[in-house]
Write a protein that holds these residues in place. Sequence first.
Motif, PDB file in Angstrom:
ATOM      1  N   ARG A 150       0.850  -1.189   0.000  1.00  0.00           N
ATOM      2  CA  ARG A 150       0.000   0.000   0.000  1.00  0.00           C
ATOM      3  C   ARG A 150       0.887   1.241   0.000  1.00  0.00           C
ATOM      4  O   ARG A 150       2.053   1.191   0.397  1.00  0.00           O
ATOM      5  CB  ARG A 150      -0.954   0.018   1.196  1.00  0.00           C
ATOM      6  CG  ARG A 150      -0.278   0.177   2.538  1.00  0.00           C
ATOM      7  CD  ARG A 150      -1.280   0.011   3.667  1.00  0.00           C
ATOM      8  NE  ARG A 150      -0.729   0.369   4.961  1.00  0.00           N
ATOM      9  CZ  ARG A 150       0.072  -0.404   5.670  1.00  0.00           C
ATOM     10  NH1 ARG A 150       0.420  -1.606   5.210  1.00  0.00           N
ATOM     11  NH2 ARG A 150       0.524   0.009   6.850  1.00  0.00           N
ATOM     12  N   ALA A 164      -6.072   8.907  -9.592  1.00  0.00           N
ATOM     13  CA  ALA A 164      -7.259   8.226  -9.070  1.00  0.00           C
ATOM     14  C   ALA A 164      -8.426   8.188 -10.047  1.00  0.00           C
ATOM     15  O   ALA A 164      -9.488   7.646  -9.725  1.00  0.00           O
ATOM     16  CB  ALA A 164      -7.707   8.902  -7.773  1.00  0.00           C
ATOM     17  N   ALA A 166     -11.066   7.393 -13.080  1.00  0.00           N
ATOM     18  CA  ALA A 166     -11.633   6.194 -13.673  1.00  0.00           C
ATOM     19  C   ALA A 166     -11.789   6.387 -15.178  1.00  0.00           C
ATOM     20  O   ALA A 166     -11.866   7.514 -15.664  1.00  0.00           O
ATOM     21  CB  ALA A 166     -12.996   5.896 -13.047  1.00  0.00           C
ATOM     22  N   SER A 176      -3.217   7.464 -14.866  1.00  0.00           N
ATOM     23  CA  SER A 176      -4.326   6.663 -14.334  1.00  0.00           C
ATOM     24  C   SER A 176      -4.158   5.199 -14.705  1.00  0.00           C
ATOM     25  O   SER A 176      -4.297   4.300 -13.864  1.00  0.00           O
ATOM     26  CB  SER A 176      -5.661   7.174 -14.886  1.00  0.00           C
ATOM     27  OG  SER A 176      -5.706   8.567 -15.000  1.00  0.00           O
ATOM     28  N   ALA A 180      -2.992   1.987 -12.369  1.00  0.00           N
ATOM     29  CA  ALA A 180      -3.970   0.903 -12.239  1.00  0.00           C
ATOM     30  C   ALA A 180      -3.362  -0.460 -12.552  1.00  0.00           C
ATOM     31  O   ALA A 180      -3.898  -1.491 -12.141  1.00  0.00           O
ATOM     32  CB  ALA A 180      -5.161   1.156 -13.152  1.00  0.00           C
ATOM     33  N   GLU A 184      -5.061  -0.292  -6.943  1.00  0.00           N
ATOM     34  CA  GLU A 184      -6.276   0.511  -6.922  1.00  0.00           C
ATOM     35  C   GLU A 184      -5.946   1.829  -6.248  1.00  0.00           C
ATOM     36  O   GLU A 184      -5.363   1.852  -5.161  1.00  0.00           O
ATOM     37  CB  GLU A 184      -7.384  -0.217  -6.151  1.00  0.00           C
ATOM     38  CG  GLU A 184      -7.873  -1.496  -6.820  1.00  0.00           C
ATOM     39  CD  GLU A 184      -8.998  -2.150  -6.035  1.00  0.00           C
ATOM     40  OE1 GLU A 184      -9.436  -1.544  -5.014  1.00  0.00           O
ATOM     41  OE2 GLU A 184      -9.424  -3.238  -6.425  1.00  0.00           O
ATOM     42  N   ARG A 186      -7.208   5.798  -4.994  1.00  0.00           N
ATOM     43  CA  ARG A 186      -8.343   6.647  -4.627  1.00  0.00           C
ATOM     44  C   ARG A 186      -7.832   7.927  -3.995  1.00  0.00           C
ATOM     45  O   ARG A 186      -6.759   7.953  -3.370  1.00  0.00           O
ATOM     46  CB  ARG A 186      -9.281   5.924  -3.656  1.00  0.00           C
ATOM     47  CG  ARG A 186      -8.639   5.568  -2.335  1.00  0.00           C
ATOM     48  CD  ARG A 186      -9.614   4.947  -1.354  1.00  0.00           C
ATOM     49  NE  ARG A 186      -8.965   4.548  -0.116  1.00  0.00           N
ATOM     50  CZ  ARG A 186      -8.698   5.371   0.890  1.00  0.00           C
ATOM     51  NH1 ARG A 186      -9.067   6.652   0.826  1.00  0.00           N
ATOM     52  NH2 ARG A 186      -8.091   4.933   1.986  1.00  0.00           N
ATOM     53  N   LEU A 209      -3.060   4.090  -2.426  1.00  0.00           N
ATOM     54  CA  LEU A 209      -2.992   3.003  -3.407  1.00  0.00           C
ATOM     55  C   LEU A 209      -2.879   1.672  -2.678  1.00  0.00           C
ATOM     56  O   LEU A 209      -2.122   1.540  -1.706  1.00  0.00           O
ATOM     57  CB  LEU A 209      -1.791   3.177  -4.344  1.00  0.00           C
ATOM     58  CG  LEU A 209      -1.776   4.467  -5.165  1.00  0.00           C
ATOM     59  CD1 LEU A 209      -0.769   5.448  -4.556  1.00  0.00           C
ATOM     60  CD2 LEU A 209      -1.437   4.195  -6.624  1.00  0.00           C
ATOM     61  N   THR A 210      -3.627   0.689  -3.143  1.00  0.00           N
ATOM     62  CA  THR A 210      -3.590  -0.658  -2.592  1.00  0.00           C
ATOM     63  C   THR A 210      -3.178  -1.618  -3.690  1.00  0.00           C
ATOM     64  O   THR A 210      -3.836  -1.693  -4.739  1.00  0.00           O
ATOM     65  CB  THR A 210      -4.960  -1.068  -2.030  1.00  0.00           C
ATOM     66  OG1 THR A 210      -5.383  -0.108  -1.053  1.00  0.00           O
ATOM     67  CG2 THR A 210      -4.887  -2.447  -1.396  1.00  0.00           C
ATOM     68  N   ARG A 212      -2.589  -4.578  -6.182  1.00  0.00           N
ATOM     69  CA  ARG A 212      -3.383  -5.694  -6.690  1.00  0.00           C
ATOM     70  C   ARG A 212      -2.584  -6.363  -7.797  1.00  0.00           C
ATOM     71  O   ARG A 212      -1.595  -5.826  -8.290  1.00  0.00           O
ATOM     72  CB  ARG A 212      -4.723  -5.199  -7.227  1.00  0.00           C
ATOM     73  CG  ARG A 212      -4.599  -4.337  -8.470  1.00  0.00           C
ATOM     74  CD  ARG A 212      -5.954  -3.904  -8.960  1.00  0.00           C
ATOM     75  NE  ARG A 212      -5.853  -3.046 -10.142  1.00  0.00           N
ATOM     76  CZ  ARG A 212      -6.856  -2.337 -10.621  1.00  0.00           C
ATOM     77  NH1 ARG A 212      -8.036  -2.369 -10.005  1.00  0.00           N
ATOM     78  NH2 ARG A 212      -6.693  -1.588 -11.690  1.00  0.00           N
ATOM     79  N   SER A 272     -10.115   0.677 -19.968  1.00  0.00           N
ATOM     80  CA  SER A 272      -9.527   0.271 -18.700  1.00  0.00           C
ATOM     81  C   SER A 272      -8.140  -0.323 -18.954  1.00  0.00           C
ATOM     82  O   SER A 272      -7.761  -0.612 -20.095  1.00  0.00           O
ATOM     83  CB  SER A 272     -10.401  -0.786 -18.020  1.00  0.00           C
ATOM     84  OG  SER A 272     -10.378  -1.985 -18.790  1.00  0.00           O
TER      85      SER A 272
END
Length: 285
Positions: A150, A164, A166, A176, A180, A184, A186, A209-210, A212, A272
């Motif tokens: 994180r 952050a 979308a 972005s 990504a 993730e 935010r 940020l987390t 993934r 995406s």
Amino acid sequence: MPDDRLLGPSDVRELAAALRLRPTKQRGQNFVIDANTVRRIARAADVGPADAVLEIGPGLGSLTLALLARAGHLTAVEIDDVLAAALPATVAARLPERVDRFALVHADALRLTADALPGPPPDALVANLPYNVAVPVLLHMLATFPSIRRALVMVQAEVADRLAAAPGSRSYGVPSVKAAWYAEARRAGSIGRTVFWPAPNVDSGLVALTRRDPPRTTASRVEVFAVVDAAFAQRRKTLRAALAGWAGSPAAAEAACAAAGVDPRLRGEALSVDAFARLAEARPR
């Protein structure tokens, strides 16, 4: 943490004066002078005794002290010769009981390698990133240290919005998509100008940020990022036109879109990171 352990406005200015330091725009040196702000950042980063934290650009040590008071171990990476030389003494004077949990690496964060860090592999990244290199530094850290699960970074508000954003939003772009790939992201708050010395001309924002897993794809990260760069280099053009150079021709770009299940009439801002990965797989060989 008591205020007398943290750096306030007078402490920051006194340290800078003693070091004959004049903050430079070239290195984006805007030092946090508000104790409540660094406490807020340390809380938002959710740093605890089990965490090995990596801090980029500690400067005079305002955020460093707040993080070190909570973390199991903290490694700070500083490029500036004067600041790197002074920071250990500040830590020793303010948090002597935590000196054995602190390490300083005098290096350019953009050239940092995993084997350059002492102590345990970092699982958290916290940084007040210079505006001019914020995105490259963040992406380099996420790529170089897969142990980072994180991150909480303070960046220019506009950059925070981009990181952050979308797909389909006005701020969505290269930062972005590339962020990504790793995590993730935010928005985690806003920071005003008055908590810095010298005060910048822009507001700042926090981005959490987390980590993934990246998209499942046979394409490499380099290949995926290449199609991202191509799509946004001419962001007002449709994918058929914007990806013509990347694919070899407009027809080849359209064929790649078809193979990836992507409408060639769309623009890059609609896709995406997973769609970009499918495009990278579908590129004509």
